[in-house]
Design a protein around this motif. Structure first.
Motif, PDB file in Angstrom:
ATOM      1  N   GLY A 165       0.698  -1.217   0.044  1.00  4.55           N
ATOM      2  CA  GLY A 165       0.062   0.081  -0.015  1.00  4.55           C
ATOM      3  C   GLY A 165       0.745   1.107  -0.083  1.00  4.55           C
ATOM      4  N   ALA A 166       2.106   1.163   0.160  1.00 10.38           N
ATOM      5  CA  ALA A 166       2.986   2.366   0.288  1.00 10.38           C
ATOM      6  C   ALA A 166       3.837   2.598  -1.049  1.00 10.38           C
ATOM      7  N   SER A 167       3.344   2.147  -1.920  1.00  7.72           N
ATOM      8  CA  SER A 167       4.092   2.192  -3.401  1.00  7.72           C
ATOM      9  C   SER A 167       4.391   3.848  -3.481  1.00  7.72           C
ATOM     10  N   LEU A 168       5.210   4.012  -3.993  1.00 12.63           N
ATOM     11  CA  LEU A 168       5.885   5.697  -4.397  1.00 12.63           C
ATOM     12  C   LEU A 168       4.766   6.357  -4.993  1.00 12.63           C
ATOM     13  N   GLY A 169       4.273   7.319  -4.680  1.00 13.09           N
ATOM     14  CA  GLY A 169       3.217   8.207  -5.258  1.00 13.09           C
ATOM     15  C   GLY A 169       1.984   7.681  -5.418  1.00 13.09           C
ATOM     16  N   GLY A 170       1.985   6.378  -4.784  1.00 13.96           N
ATOM     17  CA  GLY A 170       0.464   5.898  -5.009  1.00 13.96           C
ATOM     18  C   GLY A 170       0.507   5.329  -6.103  1.00 13.96           C
ATOM     19  N   ARG A 171       1.322   5.099  -6.887  1.00 10.69           N
ATOM     20  CA  ARG A 171       1.471   4.223  -8.076  1.00 10.69           C
ATOM     21  C   ARG A 171       1.482   2.990  -7.987  1.00 10.69           C
ATOM     22  N   ASP A 172       0.315   2.230  -8.592  1.00  8.30           N
ATOM     23  CA  ASP A 172       0.461   0.771  -8.385  1.00  8.30           C
ATOM     24  C   ASP A 172       1.554   0.105  -9.025  1.00  8.30           C
ATOM     25  N   TRP A 173       2.026  -0.769  -8.404  1.00  5.43           N
ATOM     26  CA  TRP A 173       3.330  -1.608  -8.573  1.00  5.43           C
ATOM     27  C   TRP A 173       4.750  -1.139  -8.276  1.00  5.43           C
ATOM     28  N   ASP A 174       4.793   0.190  -8.090  1.00  5.68           N
ATOM     29  CA  ASP A 174       6.059   0.714  -7.862  1.00  5.68           C
ATOM     30  C   ASP A 174       6.617   0.550  -6.496  1.00  5.68           C
ATOM     31  N   GLU A 175       7.959   0.619  -6.429  1.00  5.86           N
ATOM     32  CA  GLU A 175       8.502   0.129  -5.202  1.00  5.86           C
ATOM     33  C   GLU A 175       7.966   0.757  -3.966  1.00  5.86           C
ATOM     34  N   VAL A 176       8.547   0.029  -2.964  1.00  2.00           N
ATOM     35  CA  VAL A 176       8.106   0.785  -1.559  1.00  2.00           C
ATOM     36  C   VAL A 176       9.361   0.792  -0.780  1.00  2.00           C
ATOM     37  N   GLN A 177       9.633   1.743  -0.217  1.00  2.00           N
ATOM     38  CA  GLN A 177      10.511   2.273   0.969  1.00  2.00           C
ATOM     39  C   GLN A 177       9.926   2.424   2.143  1.00  2.00           C
ATOM     40  N   LEU A 178       9.926   1.440   3.062  1.00  3.01           N
ATOM     41  CA  LEU A 178       9.415   1.750   4.447  1.00  3.01           C
ATOM     42  C   LEU A 178      10.434   1.354   5.506  1.00  3.01           C
ATOM     43  N   SER A 179      10.410   2.248   6.657  1.00  2.00           N
ATOM     44  CA  SER A 179      11.236   1.912   7.754  1.00  2.00           C
ATOM     45  C   SER A 179      10.765   0.998   8.468  1.00  2.00           C
ATOM     46  N   ASP A 180      11.782   0.103   9.342  1.00  2.19           N
ATOM     47  CA  ASP A 180      11.512  -0.779  10.273  1.00  2.19           C
ATOM     48  C   ASP A 180      10.090  -0.678  11.126  1.00  2.19           C
ATOM     49  N   SER A 181      10.273   0.864  11.535  1.00  2.00           N
ATOM     50  CA  SER A 181       9.300   1.288  12.363  1.00  2.00           C
ATOM     51  C   SER A 181       7.816   1.438  11.641  1.00  2.00           C
ATOM     52  N   ASP A 182       7.790   1.810  10.447  1.00  2.98           N
ATOM     53  CA  ASP A 182       6.612   1.841   9.859  1.00  2.98           C
ATOM     54  C   ASP A 182       6.063   0.078   9.560  1.00  2.98           C
ATOM     55  N   LEU A 183       7.006  -0.578   9.284  1.00  2.00           N
ATOM     56  CA  LEU A 183       6.847  -2.114   9.078  1.00  2.00           C
ATOM     57  C   LEU A 183       6.053  -2.644  10.468  1.00  2.00           C
ATOM     58  N   TRP A 184       6.858  -2.520  11.451  1.00  2.00           N
ATOM     59  CA  TRP A 184       6.489  -3.063  12.576  1.00  2.00           C
ATOM     60  C   TRP A 184       5.070  -2.376  13.446  1.00  2.00           C
ATOM     61  N   ASN A 185       5.218  -1.339  13.385  1.00  2.00           N
ATOM     62  CA  ASN A 185       4.289  -0.543  13.958  1.00  2.00           C
ATOM     63  C   ASN A 185       2.753  -0.431  13.021  1.00  2.00           C
ATOM     64  N   VAL A 186       2.830  -0.187  12.005  1.00  2.00           N
ATOM     65  CA  VAL A 186       1.762  -0.091  10.909  1.00  2.00           C
ATOM     66  C   VAL A 186       1.247  -1.244   9.963  1.00  2.00           C
ATOM     67  N   HIS A 187       2.383  -1.848   9.358  1.00  2.00           N
ATOM     68  CA  HIS A 187       2.056  -2.795   8.191  1.00  2.00           C
ATOM     69  C   HIS A 187       2.141  -4.004   8.606  1.00  2.00           C
ATOM     70  N   PHE A 188       2.774  -4.524   9.646  1.00  2.00           N
ATOM     71  CA  PHE A 188       3.008  -5.811  10.093  1.00  2.00           C
ATOM     72  C   PHE A 188       1.592  -6.298  11.059  1.00  2.00           C
ATOM     73  N   PRO A 189       1.098  -5.488  11.854  1.00  3.00           N
ATOM     74  CA  PRO A 189       0.272  -5.749  12.938  1.00  3.00           C
ATOM     75  C   PRO A 189      -1.024  -6.522  12.265  1.00  3.00           C
ATOM     76  N   PRO A 190      -1.542  -5.934  11.184  1.00  2.39           N
ATOM     77  CA  PRO A 190      -2.656  -6.646  10.444  1.00  2.39           C
ATOM     78  C   PRO A 190      -2.457  -8.057  10.069  1.00  2.39           C
ATOM     79  N   PHE A 191      -1.247  -8.390   9.826  1.00  2.00           N
ATOM     80  CA  PHE A 191      -0.759  -9.662   9.421  1.00  2.00           C
ATOM     81  C   PHE A 191      -0.583 -10.518  10.619  1.00  2.00           C
ATOM     82  N   LYS A 192      -0.202 -10.252  11.613  1.00  2.00           N
ATOM     83  CA  LYS A 192      -0.242 -10.666  13.028  1.00  2.00           C
ATOM     84  C   LYS A 192      -1.385 -11.103  13.364  1.00  2.00           C
ATOM     85  N   ALA A 193      -2.576 -10.162  13.254  1.00  2.00           N
ATOM     86  CA  ALA A 193      -3.863 -10.489  13.639  1.00  2.00           C
ATOM     87  C   ALA A 193      -4.519 -11.643  13.006  1.00  2.00           C
TER      88      ALA A 193
END
Ligand code: NOJ
Length: 767
Positions: free
Chosen positions: A222-250
């Protein structure tokens, strides 16, 4: 005028509807397993011991099987009769499913059944609101029941695996796939993810009438650059652990049987070959033990993405990273065909291959495929026709709707006082756009349009006048996605004439309902967009109808904020893409037989230039004015996250905590009294946000940590309780590279949106 204020009827209808759908079991029932873990593993290992490298590669391969495209299906058909096939996706014709399964079971050497997969995103035959709409209900039980219906229909046609829920975080509404998500907030997405997994799977993987859930896309898509589908994603560890991973954990904690790896680069390493992601995080930290599948073509694409030199290296790197199964793009040769060679040359550890095959076989065993590989083709019609499915779809559409504006209490309209109504707009009578994306003709979906729903509800005494108004423009670039929705070609429309006609109809009517938004093919995969304007000439149509001075209600079919240019229309009801019963639900809402109570699962930003602008940001070193980040216009969203009106007003009072301070690891109770201050019954989503004042890391200005949707009769008060403990207060800190819970002060806010102002404070301190 047409304002109806006696809503006892609405309340009765509401309660009747909420209790209607009782025959689909929910996950509060006790778990029941038929096979022990040891037995399952032994059965899988016994098969693996007999398998050739080619047969192992076949089990790790998932082919598209598109009907009718015989040429593209050749590789799958050849394999079915010899090595067998791990999985086929996209075939949902029960007769064909049985035929293919017979081939696998009777003709392949080891008689291993096929696992059939499909994108069941918001229903198979009976279509529910799109997932962003389901999330807007803030009603996990409803969402669970919706996906339980979807599971029942899916299992009936012989498919056992859905590539859902989509648990990507939708913080950039330019990104088209926001429609499949539960929005911007990790807490809400986690709640919806858990509910969907329970709905699809029930209490355990293999429960009759249920299917395997495959949460996706792991992780960060969901964090693709510029909201452009399929583009690369650059996320910090903090973003990943606090925001992007929790739904998968659930979702994993709820028992999800499969996970789909994303296909984009995550910090430079494509997710499908990202060992940190698929092994260190997914297996070791999140504890996932099931089947990891790739997204479409993403093993082959490791070459395109500049990671692997060739297909052999691609398959080696994907498997070594922790991927189990390759989903092959239609008509492409699988990279997995290189596996026997890679095993022979010692490029891949045989144990990893066997482990991957075991994950596939264990899923098949748990799902009962060896015992019951075939389906009763004759039962499908009966399952599809179950009236409870439609009732559930109507309820979901009603509860997902978000009322954004209702000046002068224009809504609900009083059916006894309306003599005529103009129903206008490109989606007012469009079945395709009532259903929304990820709905496929092959499953014979049906939909009641809003025009049809109003007609049925108002009867022959009310003059209902319809105009399409304008047409949707063609996309500048057709979607390159294999599964993108194709829109029908139709006779051209003289838009100048039709706008004039629409204005005329509005003049002749007591009020006008305009159904506007984005067409189905303008959202979802390949549906990113750099504008939030109404596509085509819809704004012109809207302005012209508003110019008549008649009361105007806008019903939106969309999944991202739409810029309505400050329209003077008095009422705006967002119905997302509401599904099979959308028109019935819409009529119920507009006429007061149902009460809107949904809330936005994302911040309704003003324009794409503001993206991303979610509510849960860190407080800047120059905090004020928070809305003054741009000099030319307010940077505040038009509507905040969590916002939504009802046909009544709610008051909050008496916010209290059961203690003023607590130690790390303890819990604190929070209570608030919510009062329906109006004269009609209505729904409110009571939301709890926290803010940590200081600590090891700075934390967001607000974070959602609890919510409850309640129905309150006119004048009634209810106490709503929450509890906060370590799960809500800890976070992953970039300072320590690990989880922390600080001893510090917290503010908490309770109310009907992320802008809630009722506040209390507490301390986490050494006791
Ligand atoms: C590609 C999409 O990204 C994924 O979500 C979907 O499940 C597959 N195609 C199969 O349709």
């Amino acid at each position: 005028m047409m304002v109806c204020r006696s809503k006892a009827k609405a309340l009765i209808a509401f309660f009747a509807a909420t209790t209607l759908f009782t025959s689909v079991a929910t996950a509060s029932e006790p778990a029941r397993h038929d096979s022990s873990e040891k037995n399952i593993r032994e059965r899988a290992d016994a098969l693996i011991a007999q398998m050739t490298p080619d047969e192992k590669a076949a089990q790790l391969t998932q082919f598209f099987y598109l009907q009718p495209v015989p040429a593209a299906n050749k590789a799958a058909l050849d394999a079915l009769g010899s090595t067998g096939v791990g999985s086929l996706l996209f075939v949902t014709d029960p007769v064909e499913v049985n035929r293919l399964q017979h081939m696998a079971v009777e003709k392949s050497r080891l008689h291993i059944p096929v696992l059939f997969g499909f994108d069941v995103i918001h229903g198979l035959h009976t279509i529910f609101p799109v997932p962003i709409g389901l999330a807007a209900s803030w009603d996990p039980k409803l969402v669970e029941q919706s996906q339980a219906v979807a599971a029942r229909e899916t299992r009936a046609v012989g498919v056992q695996w859905t590539f859902a829920p989509n648990l990507d975080i939708g913080r950039d509404p330019r990104w088209g796939r926001i429609v499949e998500t539960a929005g911007e907030d990790p807490y809400l997405v986690s709640a919806m993810g858990r509910a969907q997994v329970l709905g699809f799977q029930g209490n355990y993987l293999g429960q009759p009438g249920r299917i395997m859930a495959g949460p996706k896309h792991f992780a960060g898509y969901g964090a693709s650059l510029g909201g452009r589908d399929w583009d690369e994603v650059q996320l910090s560890d903090s973003d990943l652990w606090n925001v992007h991973f929790p739904p998968f954990k659930a979702a994993i904690d709820a028992g999800a049987g499969a996970i789909m790896a994303a296909y984009m680069h995550l910090n430079g390493v494509p997710a499908a070959a990202n060992r940190w992601l698929l092994t260190d995080v997914l297996r070791k930290s999140l504890g996932f033990e099931g089947l990891v599948g790739s997204d479409s073509g993403s093993v082959n694409k490791l070459v395109v993405q500049n990671l692997a030199a060739d297909k052999k290296e691609a398959v080696v790197r994907a498997l070594v990273a922790g991927l189990d199964m390759e989903m092959v793009d239609p008509g492409q040769a699988p990279s997995m065909a290189q596996l026997p060679g890679a095993l022979a040359s010692g490029d891949i550890p045989p144990d990893r291959v066997d482990e991957a095959v075991r994950h596939v076989l264990e899923a098949k065993i748990r799902l009962g495929l060896f015992e019951n590989p075939y389906i009763d083709e004759k039962a499908v019609g009966r399952v599809f026709a179950d009236p409870q499915h439609r009732a559930a779809a109507r309820l979901a559409a009603e509860r997902s709707a978000v009322l954004l504006k209702n000046e002068g209490n224009l809504l609900p309209l009083d059916p006894h006082r309306i003599r005529s109504l103009a129903v206008i707009g490109p989606f007012a009578d469009s079945v395709r756009d009532t259903l929304g994306p990820w709905v496929f003709d092959q499953n014979k979906p049906e939909a009641v349009t809003l025009f049809a729903g109003l007609k049925a509800a108002l009867g022959p005494k009310v003059a209902l006048r319809y105009s399409e108004g304008v047409r949707m423009p063609k996309r500048l670039f057709p979607s390159p996605s294999a599964t993108a929705d194709k829109m029908p070609d139709r006779q051209p429309l003289d838009e100048d004439q039709e706008i004039k006609r629409a204005v005329e109809l509005a003049h002749q009517s007591d009020a006008a309902v305009l159904v506007l938004g984005e067409a189905t093919n303008m959202i979802s995969e390949g549906g990113s967009r750099s504008s939030f304007d109404l596509p085509g000439r819809q704004q012109e149509l809207l302005d012209a109808v508003v110019g008549t001075g008649k009361p105007v209600i806008i019903v939106l079919y969309s999944a991202r904020p739409i810029d309505l240019k400050g329209t003077r229309a008095a009422a705006i009801l967002d119905m997302w893409y509401p599904g099979t019963e959308g028109g019935t639900a819409g009529a119920n809402l507009l006429l007061g037989n149902a009460v809107p109570g949904g809330k936005l699962p994302f911040s309704w930003i003003r324009s794409p230039a503001h993206a991303p602008n979610y509510y849960g940001q860190l407080i800047s070193h120059k905090p004020q004015p928070v809305q003054g980040r741009y000099w030319n216009e307010s940077s505040a969203p038009n509507y905040p996250f969590g916002f939504g009106l009802s046909y009544t007003d709610f008051g909050y009072s008496n916010l209290r905590l059961d203690r003023a301070s607590m130690a790390v690891g303890e819990r604190i109770g929070v209570s608030v009294d919510v009062t329906n201050k109006g004269r009609v019954a209505g729904d409110e989503v009571v939301q709890l946000y926290i803010h940590q004042r200081h600590g090891t890391s700075a934390r967001p200005v607000r974070e959602l940590k609890g919510f409850q949707r309640i129905t309150l009769g006119a004048g009634k008060t209810r106490t709503v309780n929450f509890s906060l403990g370590p799960d809500e207060l800890r976070y992953w800190s970039d300072a320590t590279k690990g989880w922390v819970q600080d001893e510090t002060g917290f503010d908490l806010f309770v109310g009907g949106s992320s802008a809630a102002d009722l506040k209390a404070s507490f301390e986490v301190a050494r006791q």
